[in-house]
Write a protein that holds these residues in place. Structure first.
Motif, mmCIF file in Angstrom:
data_model
loop_
_atom_site.group_PDB
_atom_site.id
_atom_site.type_symbol
_atom_site.label_atom_id
_atom_site.label_comp_id
_atom_site.label_asym_id
_atom_site.label_seq_id
_atom_site.Cartn_x
_atom_site.Cartn_y
_atom_site.Cartn_z
ATOM 1 N N LYS A 41 0.861 -1.182 0.000
ATOM 2 C CA LYS A 41 0.000 0.000 0.000
ATOM 3 C C LYS A 41 0.898 1.233 0.000
ATOM 4 C CE LYS A 41 -4.052 -1.857 2.342
ATOM 5 N NZ LYS A 41 -5.018 -1.650 1.293
ATOM 6 N N VAL A 42 0.490 2.241 -0.757
ATOM 7 C CA VAL A 42 1.252 3.485 -0.853
ATOM 8 C C VAL A 42 0.311 4.633 -0.525
ATOM 9 C CG1 VAL A 42 2.680 4.944 -2.335
ATOM 10 C CG2 VAL A 42 2.663 2.466 -2.697
ATOM 11 N N PHE A 43 0.711 5.446 0.448
ATOM 12 C CA PHE A 43 -0.074 6.610 0.829
ATOM 13 C C PHE A 43 0.717 7.875 0.552
ATOM 14 C CE2 PHE A 43 -2.024 3.405 3.668
ATOM 15 C CZ PHE A 43 -3.339 3.538 3.249
ATOM 16 N N GLY A 44 0.013 8.868 0.031
ATOM 17 C CA GLY A 44 0.614 10.175 -0.203
ATOM 18 C C GLY A 44 0.052 11.175 0.781
ATOM 19 N N LEU A 45 0.927 12.007 1.315
ATOM 20 C CA LEU A 45 0.535 13.100 2.203
ATOM 21 C C LEU A 45 0.440 14.354 1.345
ATOM 22 C CD1 LEU A 45 0.096 14.273 5.081
ATOM 23 C CD2 LEU A 45 2.579 14.532 5.214
ATOM 24 N N LEU A 46 -0.738 14.933 1.280
ATOM 25 C CA LEU A 46 -0.966 16.085 0.410
ATOM 26 C C LEU A 46 -1.226 17.351 1.211
ATOM 27 C CD1 LEU A 46 -2.170 13.404 -1.100
ATOM 28 C CD2 LEU A 46 -2.954 15.084 -2.733
ATOM 29 N N LEU A 47 -0.566 18.410 0.810
ATOM 30 C CA LEU A 47 -0.824 19.749 1.324
ATOM 31 C C LEU A 47 -1.494 20.466 0.163
ATOM 32 C CD1 LEU A 47 -0.530 21.703 3.673
ATOM 33 C CD2 LEU A 47 1.703 22.342 2.771
ATOM 34 N N SER A 48 -2.776 20.761 0.308
ATOM 35 C CA SER A 48 -3.624 21.154 -0.824
ATOM 36 C C SER A 48 -3.549 20.006 -1.822
ATOM 37 C CB SER A 48 -3.198 22.490 -1.404
ATOM 38 O OG SER A 48 -3.422 23.506 -0.437
ATOM 39 N N LYS A 49 -3.011 20.235 -3.024
ATOM 40 C CA LYS A 49 -2.917 19.137 -3.999
ATOM 41 C C LYS A 49 -1.473 18.702 -4.226
ATOM 42 C CE LYS A 49 -7.171 20.231 -6.333
ATOM 43 N NZ LYS A 49 -7.861 20.620 -7.538
#
Length: 146
Positions: A41-49
């Motif tokens: 599983k891969v998760f991205g941390l987004l600040l706005s987009k």
């Protein structure tokens, strides 16, 4: 706005770019292979987009191994890494994962301190594991009792 989303193989270029600009751990081909593995599983941390952090973990039975964890240098020491780690720990608990494991170079003092804050303990050492000859510290965090 801060959010976390699951990333898929369409975002390999984005993952490779963030990796290249931070810890340079994997080649583009290694990223391709990582997304093909069962249980990853891969998760991205987004600040706005904007993706400012990535966590890759691999679930095997009731354990998960963190294979990649990074926050863009520009956004470090602002709590974003902790936000991502707390999210990962919550996801693992929901999935009934009993133990979270990882490897970190003994020379990466900042990362080791970060993991220690989340109660990861060193359970082993792989001597001369990395290309530069540094040792890998094997760390684990128990999430539940069996």
């Amino acid at each position: 706005m801060l959010s976390i989303k699951e990333i898929n193989e369409k975002d390999i270029e984005l993952c490779y770019e963030l990796d290249s600009n931070t810890i340079s751990l994997w080649s583009k081909e290694q990223w391709v292979q990582e997304f093909k593995k069962e249980g990853v599983k891969v998760f991205g941390l987004l600040l706005s987009k904007l993706v400012i952090g990535i966590c890759v973990f691999h679930i095997v039975l009731d354990e998960a191994q963190i294979n990649f964890f990074v926050v863009n240098q520009k956004y470090r020491k602002k709590g974003f890494g902790s936000y991502l780690m707390n999210y990962l720990i919550k996801q693992c608990k929901k999935l009934n994962i009993h133990k979270l494991v990882l490897e970190v170079s003994h020379t990466n003092v900042v990362a080791e301190k970060f993991y220690n804050r989340f109660d990861f303990s060193t359970v082993g050492i792989r001597r001369k594991y990395y290309k530069d000859g540094s040792d890998a510290l094997l760390k684990e965090k128990k999430l539940t009792t069996k």
